[in-house]
Scaffold this motif. Sequence first.
Motif, mmCIF file in Angstrom:
data_model
loop_
_atom_site.group_PDB
_atom_site.id
_atom_site.type_symbol
_atom_site.label_atom_id
_atom_site.label_comp_id
_atom_site.label_asym_id
_atom_site.label_seq_id
_atom_site.Cartn_x
_atom_site.Cartn_y
_atom_site.Cartn_z
ATOM 1 N N VAL A 280 38.359 41.618 24.680
ATOM 2 C CA VAL A 280 38.641 40.587 25.684
ATOM 3 C C VAL A 280 38.765 41.213 27.069
ATOM 4 O O VAL A 280 38.179 40.735 28.048
ATOM 5 C CB VAL A 280 39.935 39.824 25.330
ATOM 6 N N VAL A 281 39.522 42.298 27.170
ATOM 7 C CA VAL A 281 39.706 42.983 28.453
ATOM 8 C C VAL A 281 38.381 43.524 28.970
ATOM 9 O O VAL A 281 38.049 43.389 30.152
ATOM 10 C CB VAL A 281 40.733 44.127 28.310
ATOM 11 N N LYS A 282 37.599 44.115 28.091
ATOM 12 C CA LYS A 282 36.304 44.675 28.469
ATOM 13 C C LYS A 282 35.369 43.587 28.994
ATOM 14 O O LYS A 282 34.707 43.749 30.019
ATOM 15 C CB LYS A 282 35.699 45.381 27.253
ATOM 16 N N THR A 283 35.316 42.446 28.314
ATOM 17 C CA THR A 283 34.436 41.359 28.736
ATOM 18 C C THR A 283 34.861 40.795 30.086
ATOM 19 O O THR A 283 34.019 40.543 30.956
ATOM 20 C CB THR A 283 34.435 40.234 27.686
ATOM 21 N N ARG A 284 36.161 40.606 30.283
ATOM 22 C CA ARG A 284 36.659 40.076 31.558
ATOM 23 C C ARG A 284 36.340 41.022 32.717
ATOM 24 O O ARG A 284 35.992 40.584 33.808
ATOM 25 C CB ARG A 284 38.165 39.858 31.470
ATOM 26 N N MET A 285 36.448 42.310 32.475
ATOM 27 C CA MET A 285 36.168 43.286 33.530
ATOM 28 C C MET A 285 34.693 43.297 33.900
ATOM 29 O O MET A 285 34.332 43.405 35.071
ATOM 30 C CB MET A 285 36.599 44.689 33.095
ATOM 31 N N GLN A 286 33.831 43.170 32.911
ATOM 32 C CA GLN A 286 32.400 43.322 33.156
ATOM 33 C C GLN A 286 31.729 42.038 33.607
ATOM 34 O O GLN A 286 30.621 42.075 34.149
ATOM 35 C CB GLN A 286 31.717 43.831 31.891
ATOM 36 N N ALA A 287 32.364 40.891 33.400
ATOM 37 C CA ALA A 287 31.712 39.616 33.708
ATOM 38 C C ALA A 287 31.690 39.297 35.200
ATOM 39 O O ALA A 287 30.963 38.401 35.622
ATOM 40 C CB ALA A 287 32.396 38.482 32.952
ATOM 41 N N GLY A 288 32.470 40.005 36.009
ATOM 42 C CA GLY A 288 32.491 39.757 37.444
ATOM 43 C C GLY A 288 31.197 40.178 38.109
ATOM 44 O O GLY A 288 30.329 40.807 37.503
ATOM 45 N N ASP A 289 31.085 39.846 39.401
ATOM 46 C CA ASP A 289 29.838 40.148 40.115
ATOM 47 C C ASP A 289 29.781 41.574 40.632
ATOM 48 O O ASP A 289 28.776 41.998 41.203
ATOM 49 C CB ASP A 289 29.637 39.172 41.281
ATOM 50 N N GLY A 290 30.871 42.335 40.458
ATOM 51 C CA GLY A 290 30.876 43.729 40.878
ATOM 52 C C GLY A 290 31.153 43.945 42.346
ATOM 53 O O GLY A 290 31.037 45.058 42.856
ATOM 54 N N SER A 291 31.537 42.873 43.064
ATOM 55 C CA SER A 291 31.775 43.001 44.502
ATOM 56 C C SER A 291 33.059 43.759 44.798
ATOM 57 O O SER A 291 33.219 44.307 45.880
ATOM 58 C CB SER A 291 31.826 41.614 45.155
ATOM 59 N N ARG A 292 33.972 43.790 43.840
ATOM 60 C CA ARG A 292 35.212 44.544 44.019
ATOM 61 C C ARG A 292 35.585 45.208 42.704
ATOM 62 O O ARG A 292 35.239 44.728 41.622
ATOM 63 C CB ARG A 292 36.370 43.638 44.474
ATOM 64 N N ALA A 293 36.267 46.343 42.841
ATOM 65 C CA ALA A 293 36.690 47.073 41.649
ATOM 66 C C ALA A 293 37.828 46.321 40.964
ATOM 67 O O ALA A 293 38.757 45.844 41.613
ATOM 68 C CB ALA A 293 37.140 48.478 42.036
ATOM 69 N N LEU A 295 40.686 46.729 38.029
ATOM 70 C CA LEU A 295 41.357 47.694 37.175
ATOM 71 C C LEU A 295 41.728 47.056 35.844
ATOM 72 O O LEU A 295 41.990 45.861 35.761
ATOM 73 C CB LEU A 295 42.613 48.229 37.866
ATOM 74 N N MET A 296 41.774 47.888 34.831
ATOM 75 C CA MET A 296 42.080 47.390 33.490
ATOM 76 C C MET A 296 43.475 46.784 33.447
ATOM 77 O O MET A 296 43.678 45.736 32.822
ATOM 78 C CB MET A 296 41.951 48.528 32.470
ATOM 79 N N ARG A 297 44.424 47.398 34.114
ATOM 80 C CA ARG A 297 45.786 46.866 34.094
ATOM 81 C C ARG A 297 45.881 45.509 34.791
ATOM 82 O O ARG A 297 46.715 44.680 34.429
ATOM 83 C CB ARG A 297 46.761 47.866 34.717
ATOM 84 N N GLU A 298 45.015 45.274 35.787
ATOM 85 C CA GLU A 298 44.998 43.974 36.453
ATOM 86 C C GLU A 298 44.538 42.882 35.493
ATOM 87 O O GLU A 298 45.083 41.776 35.480
ATOM 88 C CB GLU A 298 44.073 44.013 37.674
ATOM 89 N N VAL A 299 43.509 43.189 34.703
ATOM 90 C CA VAL A 299 43.000 42.216 33.745
ATOM 91 C C VAL A 299 44.038 41.941 32.660
ATOM 92 O O VAL A 299 44.270 40.779 32.291
ATOM 93 C CB VAL A 299 41.692 42.724 33.101
ATOM 94 N N VAL A 300 44.681 42.988 32.159
ATOM 95 C CA VAL A 300 45.706 42.822 31.135
ATOM 96 C C VAL A 300 46.849 41.956 31.657
ATOM 97 O O VAL A 300 47.321 41.027 30.975
ATOM 98 C CB VAL A 300 46.251 44.191 30.679
#
Length: 343
Positions: A280-293, A295-300
């Motif tokens: 779930v965390v991996k998918t949420r991180m990668q689904a963005g448009d990449g315009s900003r970094a 962090l994993m802790r932000e998604v969690v």
Amino acid sequence: VAATLGACTTALVVTPLDVVKVRMQVHVCQSSASSPTAAAVGGAATGMRSAGGDALLCHDPASHFRNIFDALVRIPQQHGIRALWRGLSTTLALAVPTTGLYFTFYETLLLTLTNTSSSSSPSSSSSSSIPPQTALFCGMTARCATATIAAPLELLRTRIQASTTTTSSSSSSSWLSSLRSSGKMSGELGGMVTKGGWRGLFRGLGPTLLRDAPFSAIYWASYEFLKAEHGLPRLLNNHVNSGHNKNNNTTTTSSGLGTYVAAGSVSGMVAAAVTTPADVVKTRMQAGDGSRAVLMREVVKDVMNTEGPAGFTRGIAARVAKVTPACAIMMGSYELIKQVWTV
């Protein structure tokens, strides 16, 4: 060769479930308390509640799926039947080389370690079973290596499958045409580099490794145990013998295609369920448009605040439904073709 053929078959069969899983994991409903304007802009009630007990409202009801079957029906209704195979070209480009590398790394490490163990302890060579800790280590090492190599294509596949538009360059309105377009993926990858630099190609690698390393450890340790003579073959033979003649001790404890399929299914099902939070965390991180970094802790933190612990199980049914047959097909075809190839 065996791993590559198995990967192609698996990709064609389970890609629809992969698309469903990604859509369910990416879709986020906001609580009425954290988003006071939700009702004002037409947020629809979902019947779900946040960790704080607030009602969850959905800004995009068309992308809100109640379960796997709801998604499998509504995605084709909204985007056409081919939308279920969205990202298939990227999946094949990812699966064919990396699956071959993965199984090659695993078998090579396993052969090296088992030969070393046999030479240092001759008495262990008489046993055909593989120690769980050896399979665990080989599986983790092989998976981490291939996951790192394949990170850019995995990122691209997730973004394609998460997208609901049909007009962008990443559209899969015709996955057959995307298979013919060899420049499409390179163009998408180039766009990622432009937005996030070369490091942007490895966005989400952290949670990917946190998902894949334990998945492979659980999977291979379970699989090698279940397919060994003291695993499923012995269990099945004991069951058969108990139903025919309890006094007959002549049993055949050989592993066949059914054993490989069953062992792969059970191992994959358990490993997929356990590693869903990292997925779930991996998918949420990668689904963005990449315009900003991101962090994993932000998604969690975001998942925990909006959906609570239950948010980390989003898409678990789709993930298990995808991985279970995928592992069955993969291991059945892999073991069968490997046996034919080595005859």
